[in-house]
Scaffold this motif. Structure first.
Motif, short mmCIF file in Angstrom:
data_model
loop_
_atom_site.label_atom_id
_atom_site.label_comp_id
_atom_site.label_asym_id
_atom_site.label_seq_id
_atom_site.Cartn_x
_atom_site.Cartn_y
_atom_site.Cartn_z
N PHE A 30 32.67 -1.88 -21.79
CA PHE A 30 31.87 -1.44 -20.65
C PHE A 30 31.45 0.02 -20.82
CE2 PHE A 30 31.36 0.45 -16.44
CZ PHE A 30 30.56 -0.47 -15.79
N ALA A 31 32.40 0.87 -21.19
CA ALA A 31 32.08 2.29 -21.38
C ALA A 31 31.04 2.48 -22.48
CB ALA A 31 33.35 3.08 -21.69
N ALA A 32 31.14 1.68 -23.54
CA ALA A 32 30.18 1.79 -24.63
C ALA A 32 28.79 1.36 -24.18
CB ALA A 32 30.64 0.96 -25.82
N SER A 33 28.71 0.31 -23.36
CA SER A 33 27.40 -0.14 -22.88
C SER A 33 26.77 0.91 -21.98
CB SER A 33 27.53 -1.48 -22.14
OG SER A 33 28.21 -1.32 -20.91
N SER A 62 32.70 6.29 -16.84
CA SER A 62 32.37 4.87 -16.92
C SER A 62 33.62 4.01 -16.83
CB SER A 62 31.63 4.57 -18.23
OG SER A 62 30.39 5.25 -18.27
N ALA A 63 34.69 4.45 -17.47
CA ALA A 63 35.94 3.70 -17.43
C ALA A 63 36.49 3.63 -16.01
CB ALA A 63 36.97 4.34 -18.36
N GLU A 64 36.38 4.72 -15.27
CA GLU A 64 36.83 4.71 -13.88
C GLU A 64 35.96 3.77 -13.04
OE1 GLU A 64 36.78 8.87 -12.87
OE2 GLU A 64 38.92 9.06 -13.27
N TRP A 118 34.49 1.09 -14.19
CA TRP A 118 34.94 -0.26 -14.57
C TRP A 118 36.18 -0.64 -13.77
CZ3 TRP A 118 39.63 -1.84 -16.47
CH2 TRP A 118 39.70 -3.11 -17.03
N ARG A 119 37.14 0.28 -13.71
CA ARG A 119 38.37 0.02 -12.96
C ARG A 119 38.07 -0.29 -11.49
NH1 ARG A 119 41.13 5.36 -11.89
NH2 ARG A 119 39.29 5.39 -10.53
N ASN A 120 37.21 0.51 -10.89
CA ASN A 120 36.90 0.32 -9.47
C ASN A 120 36.21 -1.02 -9.22
OD1 ASN A 120 37.99 2.86 -9.13
ND2 ASN A 120 36.00 3.89 -8.98
N ILE A 121 35.29 -1.37 -10.12
CA ILE A 121 34.58 -2.64 -9.98
C ILE A 121 35.55 -3.82 -10.01
CG2 ILE A 121 33.02 -4.24 -11.17
CD1 ILE A 121 31.42 -1.72 -12.05
N TYR A 122 36.40 -3.84 -11.03
CA TYR A 122 37.25 -5.01 -11.20
C TYR A 122 38.44 -5.03 -10.25
CZ TYR A 122 34.42 -6.76 -14.95
OH TYR A 122 33.37 -7.27 -15.66
N ARG A 123 38.90 -3.86 -9.78
CA ARG A 123 39.91 -3.88 -8.72
C ARG A 123 39.32 -4.52 -7.46
NH1 ARG A 123 44.19 -4.29 -11.16
NH2 ARG A 123 44.92 -4.76 -9.06
N GLN A 145 39.82 8.79 -27.95
CA GLN A 145 39.11 8.46 -26.71
C GLN A 145 39.58 7.12 -26.15
OE1 GLN A 145 35.12 8.78 -28.28
NE2 GLN A 145 34.74 10.67 -27.13
N ALA A 146 39.76 6.15 -27.05
CA ALA A 146 40.23 4.82 -26.61
C ALA A 146 41.60 4.92 -25.97
CB ALA A 146 40.27 3.87 -27.81
N LYS A 147 42.48 5.74 -26.53
CA LYS A 147 43.81 5.93 -25.96
C LYS A 147 43.73 6.67 -24.63
CE LYS A 147 47.09 7.16 -28.84
NZ LYS A 147 47.79 7.89 -29.92
N ASN A 148 42.85 7.68 -24.57
CA ASN A 148 42.70 8.44 -23.33
C ASN A 148 42.22 7.55 -22.18
OD1 ASN A 148 43.45 10.74 -24.72
ND2 ASN A 148 41.36 11.53 -24.94
N ILE A 149 41.29 6.65 -22.51
CA ILE A 149 40.77 5.74 -21.48
C ILE A 149 41.89 4.87 -20.94
CG2 ILE A 149 39.37 3.66 -21.19
CD1 ILE A 149 37.21 5.00 -22.89
N LEU A 150 42.72 4.39 -21.82
CA LEU A 150 43.82 3.52 -21.39
C LEU A 150 44.83 4.29 -20.54
CD1 LEU A 150 44.48 0.55 -21.71
CD2 LEU A 150 45.95 1.13 -23.64
N GLY A 151 44.85 5.61 -20.70
CA GLY A 151 45.78 6.43 -19.93
C GLY A 151 45.29 6.79 -18.54
N ILE A 152 44.04 6.48 -18.22
CA ILE A 152 43.52 6.75 -16.88
C ILE A 152 44.26 5.87 -15.88
CG2 ILE A 152 41.48 6.61 -15.39
CD1 ILE A 152 39.76 7.15 -17.85
N PRO A 153 44.74 6.43 -14.78
CA PRO A 153 45.49 5.63 -13.80
C PRO A 153 44.73 4.37 -13.38
CG PRO A 153 45.67 7.95 -13.24
CD PRO A 153 44.69 7.86 -14.38
N GLY A 154 45.41 3.25 -13.44
CA GLY A 154 44.82 1.99 -13.00
C GLY A 154 44.15 1.18 -14.09
N ILE A 155 43.81 1.82 -15.20
CA ILE A 155 43.10 1.09 -16.26
C ILE A 155 44.00 0.05 -16.91
CG2 ILE A 155 41.99 1.28 -18.52
CD1 ILE A 155 40.21 2.35 -16.37
N MET A 156 45.20 0.46 -17.31
CA MET A 156 46.13 -0.46 -17.97
C MET A 156 46.44 -1.64 -17.05
SD MET A 156 48.26 -1.17 -20.60
CE MET A 156 48.96 0.26 -21.44
N ASP A 157 46.76 -1.37 -15.79
CA ASP A 157 47.09 -2.45 -14.85
C ASP A 157 45.93 -3.43 -14.70
OD1 ASP A 157 49.59 -1.41 -14.45
OD2 ASP A 157 49.06 -0.35 -12.59
#
Length: 231
Positions: free
Chosen positions: A57-60, A72-74, A76-81, A192-204
């Motif tokens: 999603f972030a790449a698109s 963008s990652a945040e 994505w998280r908000n949309i799917y939550r 960057q990929a690891k940082n994205i996964l570290g954003i609160p809520g992304i992993m869950d």
């Protein structure tokens, strides 16, 4: 959704005179709109949630001009939550399809989706009524595959128009869709990929959607390593 008259929705259903209609507006709030008016059960509704990984999603979004991949990652998280909460609270029959799984076995997932929405197997030659309520109408407005009745028809390859704008956006030389990591891996580096996964809520959220995020990180790292070896 508030701008859409329910009468228009009912009129579309009656005009198609088909056992089911697919609304591809990508607007989950439409379900809340139906529910608030007591129509979610009156109009038997089934929901298919199609997901992509947070990195895809972030790449698109990056290709579309938003270079802030963390923003963008945040998003994505908000949309799917919101999607997961909607499906959980309203509890319509639902099917979740991960894009990465779909492109690896399209026949399987098309068949599963067909059984889910219509209790019958997938038939690519059968007309499929579609409409768009609440947004993303451009997804259908430029599609030559739709006839005047709003049915999706199978278009032979030699009839398919080539959109140079779309070609330049997605890239003619990108990896095929059956190789999802390769399609975003060159736009997002290892850190960057690891940082994205570290954003609160992304992993869950990734886990709740059925992904193996740590496994995908390792696949990405292996792909990057193969690329370095080849240069």
């Amino acid at each position: 959704p508030e701008s859409v008259a329910i009468d228009a929705y009912l009129e579309v259903l009656s005009r198609f005179n088909e056992p089911f209609v697919v609304d591809g507006s990508k607007n989950v709030d439409w379900l809340w709109y139906l529910n608030a008016r007591g129509l979610l059960d009156m109009l038997p509704t089934r929901v298919i949630v199609v997901t992509r990984s947070v990195w895809a999603f972030a790449a698109s979004q990056f290709r579309a001009g938003n270079t802030n991949i963390y923003q963008s990652a945040e998003g994505w998280r908000n949309i799917y939550r919101h999607v997961l909460r909607t499906v959980s609270v309203l509890a319509p029959p639902s099917l979740l399809i991960r894009h990465e799984d779909f492109v690896s076995n399209m026949d399987k997932w098309l068949s599963r989706a067909a059984w889910f929405v219509s209790d019958r197997p997938h038939n690519i030659f059968e007309p499929k009524p579609l409409h768009c309520i609440g947004g993303n109408h451009s997804a259908y407005a430029i599609r030559e595959e739709f006839d005047k009745q709003g049915h999706l028809r199978v278009v032979p390859d030699h009839e398919r128009p080539v959109s140079m704008e779309k070609l330049s956006f997605f890239g003619a030389s990108e990896a095929p869709r059956s190789q999802p990591i390769e399609r975003w891996g060159h736009l997002i580096d290892r850190q960057q990929a690891k940082n994205i996964l570290g954003i609160p809520g992304i992993m869950d959220t990734m886990l709740d959607l059925g992904y193996d995020p740590l496994g995908m990180l390792e696949e990405h790292a292996a792909w990057l390593a193969r690329g370095r070896q080849g240069t």
